[in-house]
Design a protein around this motif. Structure first.
Motif, PDB file in Angstrom:
ATOM      1  N   UNK A  74       0.841  -1.207   0.000  1.00  0.00           N
ATOM      2  CA  UNK A  74       0.000   0.000   0.000  1.00  0.00           C
ATOM      3  C   UNK A  74       0.867   1.245   0.000  1.00  0.00           C
ATOM      4  N   UNK A  75       1.845   1.262   0.897  1.00  0.00           N
ATOM      5  CA  UNK A  75       2.743   2.419   0.973  1.00  0.00           C
ATOM      6  C   UNK A  75       3.501   2.596  -0.332  1.00  0.00           C
ATOM      7  N   UNK A 101       1.241   4.074  -3.055  1.00  0.00           N
ATOM      8  CA  UNK A 101       1.000   5.526  -2.942  1.00  0.00           C
ATOM      9  C   UNK A 101       2.214   6.292  -3.468  1.00  0.00           C
ATOM     10  N   UNK A 102       3.402   5.859  -2.993  1.00  0.00           N
ATOM     11  CA  UNK A 102       4.621   6.550  -3.398  1.00  0.00           C
ATOM     12  C   UNK A 102       4.825   6.461  -4.910  1.00  0.00           C
ATOM     13  N   UNK A 108       2.274   8.586  -6.920  1.00  0.00           N
ATOM     14  CA  UNK A 108       2.574  10.018  -6.822  1.00  0.00           C
ATOM     15  C   UNK A 108       3.693  10.398  -7.800  1.00  0.00           C
TER      16      UNK A 108
END
Lengths: 497, 94
Positions: free
Chosen positions: B20-21, B24-25, B28
């Motif tokens: 998940x992290x 997101x990164x 972006x």
């Protein structure tokens, strides 16, 4: 691998389903969602061992953030969102530095520092920031950031400081101060309040610790209509200022106080009690009474002096042959009056020493040889009432000596002697001149002699005798120096002529 | 207001699981590089709000949904393969 059910969910497009299976198969996902009809979908993490840590982070009381190497926030827990004042979805994607005053915490290193978080209302919150860099999936490095709210600690410190300050104020206060809680019981008392209270005040109601006298001081009547219970309620509820009271206590019976009360409010301005002060005004009242008396007395004396001046002016005019002689005599007599007033002012109307008065009156006349003037007698403190008449009498004697007697000759001399008689109630003073021109009886007809006789008789309850010995005048004055009981000292210099 | 040719993306994650992290990164970065000023990302944490999974029939996490421009597209995984993301979501680089 945990079990999950795809069949009950409405399947995505075939391509998507294929993609989903492939992603799971290749380990591209780390959670799956089980959706059953009518039930809340269930998220199942494929790394089950992480679950306790996830819950810990989600619910811990410190803020937690995860951000990438570029500082972009990837995750925030509820507490972190709460501390910043923004919802979590507004924070994910933002650069972490924008959350802080200044440059924000450094990334990629392990540090611990204090910083301030911006809040939506443009205020800032002090926080402890700890950063820790970790690697995920061997390829990405993220920074874990925890935030601890320091405002609670700061607040506790401020409260402790405020408490110490308030205690110090209470201990140093020169007024009796008590703090009443919302129930009307005393929670704090200054050192002076402890002294005034009839019993240890903390824990008592105000009226138990400080019973008020119903009768007595001026405005106490206003409070007297309240019962002790109602008074306590009044103090707790209604601010008022400066009601004069007396305390029902033998040792404080003669003391007067001003009672004031004001509300004690908390941060939200809600009333949580009251602050009551008792100010000792006994000295102030005494001073006020003294001042009022002095003003009345001064008024009385001014009137008396004016009457004396008028009388002296009239008498001097009658006995003066010319305007010049009037001016000389009148200004000399006024000078004697002024001298007496000066002496009385200097001694705050207590009186004056007889010798000091004579010295002051004779001071303008220089005696080349000090042996030509002798003053002999015991120390006598003349009452204020005797100073003006005696000053006038001595002035007349001196003027007479200058004009016709001893002081008109180079080696003339004056001997003045006095003693106390009649159990120290009276003074006998003898003024004797020698070395002057031969005294003739005609000189006695002057108004100076009449004035002396008059003031000694009327103002000092005494007598004066003049012996016009050809060798020199001998004048004997007998006058009272102790006021008769009940007499009004202040009205002594009366102008009854 | 989204531009007419803007991308409205919705990323479904599960708390701070590693993927998940990472997703997101990665998302972006990709958007900043290939869609600067033309994208909007909404991150939905299904741990906090699992009911949201119904809307796009999410069965695996992380899942990225392209809501706009239509048609709706999805890609599953941590989005570490940039080429696959660009192709999968039909993003035409500027």
């Amino acid at each position: 691998m945990p079990e999950f059910e795809l069949t009950s969910a409405r399947p995505p497009l075939f391509h998507d389903a294929d993609e989903t299976v492939r992603a799971i198969h290749h380990g591209h996902v780390d959670a799956v969602v089980v959706i059953k009809d009518q039930e809340v979908p269930q998220v199942i993490l494929l790394q089950g061992a992480d679950e306790p840590y996830r819950i810990l982070v989600e619910h811990m009381s410190e803020g937690a953030l995860t951000c990438g190497t570029d500082g972009v926030i990837l995750y925030v827990n509820d507490r972190a969102a709460q501390l910043t004042g923004y919802p979590a979805e507004h924070l994910v994607g933002r650069v972490i530095a924008t959350l802080f005053e200044g440059s924000g915490p450094p990334l990629g290193v392990d540090v611990s520092l204090e910083a301030r978080l911006w809040r939506p209302d443009n205020t800032s919150l002090p926080v402890k920031v700890r950063t820790r860099s970790i690697s995920i999936d061997d390829s990405a490095t993220t920074t874990l950031v925890t935030l601890t709210d320091l405002s609670i600690h700061r607040r506790a410190e401020q409260i402790a400081i405020a408490e110490r300050f308030a205690r110090s104020v209470l201990e140093q206060a020169t007024e009796a101060i008590v703090v009443l809680g919302s129930e009307g019981h005393i929670t704090h008392a200054s050192a002076l309040a402890e002294e005034l209270a009839v019993q240890p005040p903390v824990g008592c109601t105000f009226s138990e610790a400080f019973p008020l006298e119903a009768q007595g001081a001026g405005q106490a009547g206003m409070l007297a209509c309240f019962s002790a219970e109602n008074l306590d309620r009044l103090l707790a509820a209604k601010p008022f200022h400066g009601v004069e009271v007396k305390l029902r206590s033998e040792r404080l019976a003669k003391r007067s106080f001003l009672l004031s009360a004001g509300p004690l409010v908390d941060d939200t301005k809600a009333c949580i009690g009251s602050i009551v002060t008792l100010t000792d005004i006994t000295e102030r009242k005494h001073a006020e009474e003294q001042q009022a008396m002095l003003v009345a007395e001064l008024n009385h004396r001014v009137k008396n002096i004016l009457a004396i001046v008028r009388s002296v002016a009239n008498q001097t005019a009658r006995s003066s042959a010319s305007l010049d002689s009037f001016t000389t005599a009148f200004s000399g007599r006024l000078q004697a009056l002024a001298l007496a007033q000066d002496i009385l002012t200097q001694t705050r109307w207590i009186g004056a020493g007889l010798k000091e008065l004579l010295t002051a009156v004779l001071a303008p006349y220089r005696f080349a040889d000090t042996r030509l003037l002798t003053l002999h007698g015991p120390a006598i403190l003349l009452p204020a009432s005797a100073v003006v008449p005696l000053s006038m009498a001595f002035h007349e004697l001196t003027t007479n000596a200058v004009k016709y007697g001893a002081l008109s000759q180079e080696d003339g001399r004056i001997d003045i002697a006095w003693r106390l008689t009649d159990a120290d109630q009276m003074v006998e003073l003898i003024w004797r001149e020698r070395g002057g021109p031969k005294v003739e009886l005609g000189n006695s007809a002057g108004w100076g002699t009449q004035l002396i006789k008059r003031v000694i008789a009327y103002d000092l309850d005494g007598v004066s005798e003049f012996d016009f010995d050809p060798l020199g005048l001998r004048c004997t004055l007998r006058f009272r120096v102790q006021d008769a009981p009940g007499s009004d000292v202040t009205s002594s210099a009366s102008a009854t002529q | 207001m989204m531009d007419i040719d803007g991308y409205n993306l919705r990323l479904y994650v599960a708390g701070q699981t590693p993927k998940s992290i990472a997703a997101i990164a990665n998302l972006k970065k990709i958007c900043e590089k290939h869609l600067p000023g033309r994208y909007e990302i909404e991150v939905v944490d299904l741990i906090k709000d699992p009911a949201q999974a119904r809307r796009h029939q999410i069965v695996a996490i992380p899942t990225l949904i392209r809501q706009l421009p239509e048609p709706l597209k999805r890609i599953i995984g941590d989005l570490s393969n940039v080429e696959k993301v660009l192709v999968g979501l039909d993003i035409r680089p500027n």
